[in-house]
Write a protein that holds these residues in place. Structure first.
Motif, PDB file in Angstrom:
ATOM      1  N   THR A  79      40.558  31.968 -37.654  1.00  0.00           N
ATOM      2  CA  THR A  79      40.856  30.558 -37.414  1.00  0.00           C
ATOM      3  C   THR A  79      39.835  29.646 -38.080  1.00  0.00           C
ATOM      4  O   THR A  79      40.176  28.754 -38.874  1.00  0.00           O
TER       5      THR A  79
ATOM      6  N   TRP B  98      39.912  27.103 -41.316  1.00  0.00           N
ATOM      7  CA  TRP B  98      39.595  25.680 -41.110  1.00  0.00           C
ATOM      8  C   TRP B  98      38.423  25.277 -41.996  1.00  0.00           C
ATOM      9  O   TRP B  98      38.410  24.187 -42.578  1.00  0.00           O
TER      10      TRP B  98
ATOM     11  N   HIS C 192      44.278  23.893 -42.856  1.00  0.00           N
ATOM     12  CA  HIS C 192      44.541  23.530 -41.468  1.00  0.00           C
ATOM     13  C   HIS C 192      45.808  24.149 -40.884  1.00  0.00           C
ATOM     14  O   HIS C 192      45.792  24.540 -39.708  1.00  0.00           O
TER      15      HIS C 192
ATOM     16  N   ARG D  30      45.663  26.364 -37.519  1.00  0.00           N
ATOM     17  CA  ARG D  30      46.410  25.951 -36.318  1.00  0.00           C
ATOM     18  C   ARG D  30      47.202  27.110 -35.745  1.00  0.00           C
ATOM     19  O   ARG D  30      47.213  27.329 -34.525  1.00  0.00           O
TER      20      ARG D  30
ATOM     21  N   GLN E  89      46.390  28.705 -31.944  1.00  0.00           N
ATOM     22  CA  GLN E  89      47.351  28.346 -30.900  1.00  0.00           C
ATOM     23  C   GLN E  89      47.245  29.203 -29.636  1.00  0.00           C
ATOM     24  O   GLN E  89      47.257  28.667 -28.530  1.00  0.00           O
TER      25      GLN E  89
ATOM     26  N   GLN F  96      44.225  27.866 -27.537  1.00  0.00           N
ATOM     27  CA  GLN F  96      44.022  26.417 -27.503  1.00  0.00           C
ATOM     28  C   GLN F  96      43.424  25.948 -26.186  1.00  0.00           C
ATOM     29  O   GLN F  96      42.685  24.957 -26.141  1.00  0.00           O
TER      30      GLN F  96
ATOM     31  N   TRP G  23      41.484  21.866 -30.764  1.00  0.00           N
ATOM     32  CA  TRP G  23      42.926  21.950 -30.913  1.00  0.00           C
ATOM     33  C   TRP G  23      43.542  20.569 -31.153  1.00  0.00           C
ATOM     34  O   TRP G  23      44.415  20.407 -32.009  1.00  0.00           O
TER      35      TRP G  23
ATOM     36  N   LEU H 149      42.823  19.521 -34.667  1.00  0.00           N
ATOM     37  CA  LEU H 149      43.490  20.377 -35.639  1.00  0.00           C
ATOM     38  C   LEU H 149      44.968  20.041 -35.748  1.00  0.00           C
ATOM     39  O   LEU H 149      45.541  20.097 -36.843  1.00  0.00           O
ATOM     40  N   THR H 150      45.605  19.679 -34.636  1.00  0.00           N
ATOM     41  CA  THR H 150      47.019  19.298 -34.710  1.00  0.00           C
ATOM     42  C   THR H 150      47.193  18.021 -35.529  1.00  0.00           C
ATOM     43  O   THR H 150      48.224  17.840 -36.186  1.00  0.00           O
TER      44      THR H 150
ATOM     45  N   SER I 272      46.605  19.046 -39.340  1.00  0.00           N
ATOM     46  CA  SER I 272      47.714  19.805 -39.914  1.00  0.00           C
ATOM     47  C   SER I 272      49.003  18.988 -39.977  1.00  0.00           C
ATOM     48  O   SER I 272      50.036  19.488 -40.420  1.00  0.00           O
TER      49      SER I 272
END
Length: 306
Positions: free
Chosen positions: A92, A96, A101, A105, A109, A112, A119, A122-123, A126
């Motif tokens: 992960t 990153w 991204h 993500r 997940q 998270q 998280w 990152l959302t 992405s």
């Protein structure tokens, strides 16, 4: 000593000769037999310690390789879940760290709930959730800190340069509907139009497009009356120029001088503070909020309690 060497090298099995004893002198003759010694747990602990030392330097790719090799050779039922989690998190944060991204993500997940702040950011990075608009700047700032921790000062300064440039670009687009790669001069303060129009002569063979760089972009920000980021920029202009001089003299820009740790410590904290203040100031007039601040990447997830 031989046992320790075998543990370090991992190239041979360790066994113990045992048998019936009537005293503490020796095993009774002809009762001896060889019993293998279970060393998987000790081997795994050694490998996880090595991986943890790599995590301290944010070397997630190398730590993942150590864990994968250890899992293939020594993982037992008591440690396989922790190792599996460590491999997933290394993947992960390595993705990153390389600004991939979407991959990061997907890998984060399942975990998270343990990394809520990461998280959320990152959302946004992405493209799945709309954020305050400056998440990429925050990402660059934390990435620069990791490069500095690895002694890669040129890389760190390059990321800070891009963060300064990006902050100006985002603000001009969101606040003033201006693109630095194709300026609409009708939206520019009248006092700057003539000087910026000259940029169209060298922007492309066909002309027409007006493109501006970092300093011109921030000068344009400051040209708008009472612009909140322009008011932050003007008193720091000379400090930013000092930073840019160091960056421009580096081999990664226009010169031959390597950037040192002293250069980083002198200039970058001031640039980071400036950008953090810009983000905090910008989100209010844009009608957005900053629910979380991007924390630095974790380095302690190879423990059962993490």
């Amino acid at each position: 000593g031989l046992a320790a060497a075998a543990l370090d090298d991992g190239c041979c099995d360790i066994a113990l000769v045992v048998g019936r004893r009537n005293d503490l002198v020796k095993v009774q003759d002809q009762s001896e037999f060889v019993r293998p010694v279970q060393v998987w747990d000790a081997q795994m602990r050694r490998r996880m310690k090595a991986a943890q030392e790599l995590l301290v330097r944010y070397d997630y790719a190398a730590a993942e390789q150590v864990l994968r090799s250890a899992a293939a050779q020594f993982a037992a039922s008591g440690t396989i879940q922790l190792v599996q989690r460590g491999i997933a998190l290394c993947r992960t944060f390595d993705a990153w760290d390389r600004f991939d991204h979407p991959v990061a993500r997907r890998a984060l997940q399942p975990y998270q709930g343990k990394f809520v702040a990461h998280w959320r950011l990152l959302t946004c990075l992405s493209g799945d959730v709309e954020g305050h608009g400056f998440e990429w700047v925050e990402d660059l700032l934390r990435n620069a800190e990791r490069r500095q921790a690895q002694g890669r000062h040129d890389d760190a300064v390059g990321r800070i340069y891009r963060a300064i440039e990006m902050t100006g670009q985002i603000w001009l687009k969101e606040r003033h509907q201006l693109e630095t790669g194709n300026l609409d001069l009708t939206r520019v303060p009248e006092g700057m139009r003539a000087s910026l129009a000259r940029n169209s002569e060298t922007a492309s063979p066909e002309g027409g497009k007006v493109k501006i760089g970092l300093l011109q972009a921030w000068g344009l920000v400051a040209a708008f009356p009472n612009d909140p980021l322009g008011q932050l920029f003007l008193p720091r202009r000379e400090v930013i120029l000092d930073f840019l001089a160091v960056r421009n003299e580096s081999l990664f820009a226009h010169g031959y001088r390597p950037i040192t740790g002293a250069d980083y410590n002198r200039h970058v904290p001031r640039m980071t503070a400036f950008l953090e203040e810009c983000i905090q100031t910008a989100v209010v007039p844009l009608g957005r909020k900053r629910p979380v601040v991007l924390e630095q990447f974790p380095t302690t997830f190879l423990t059962a309690s993490a």
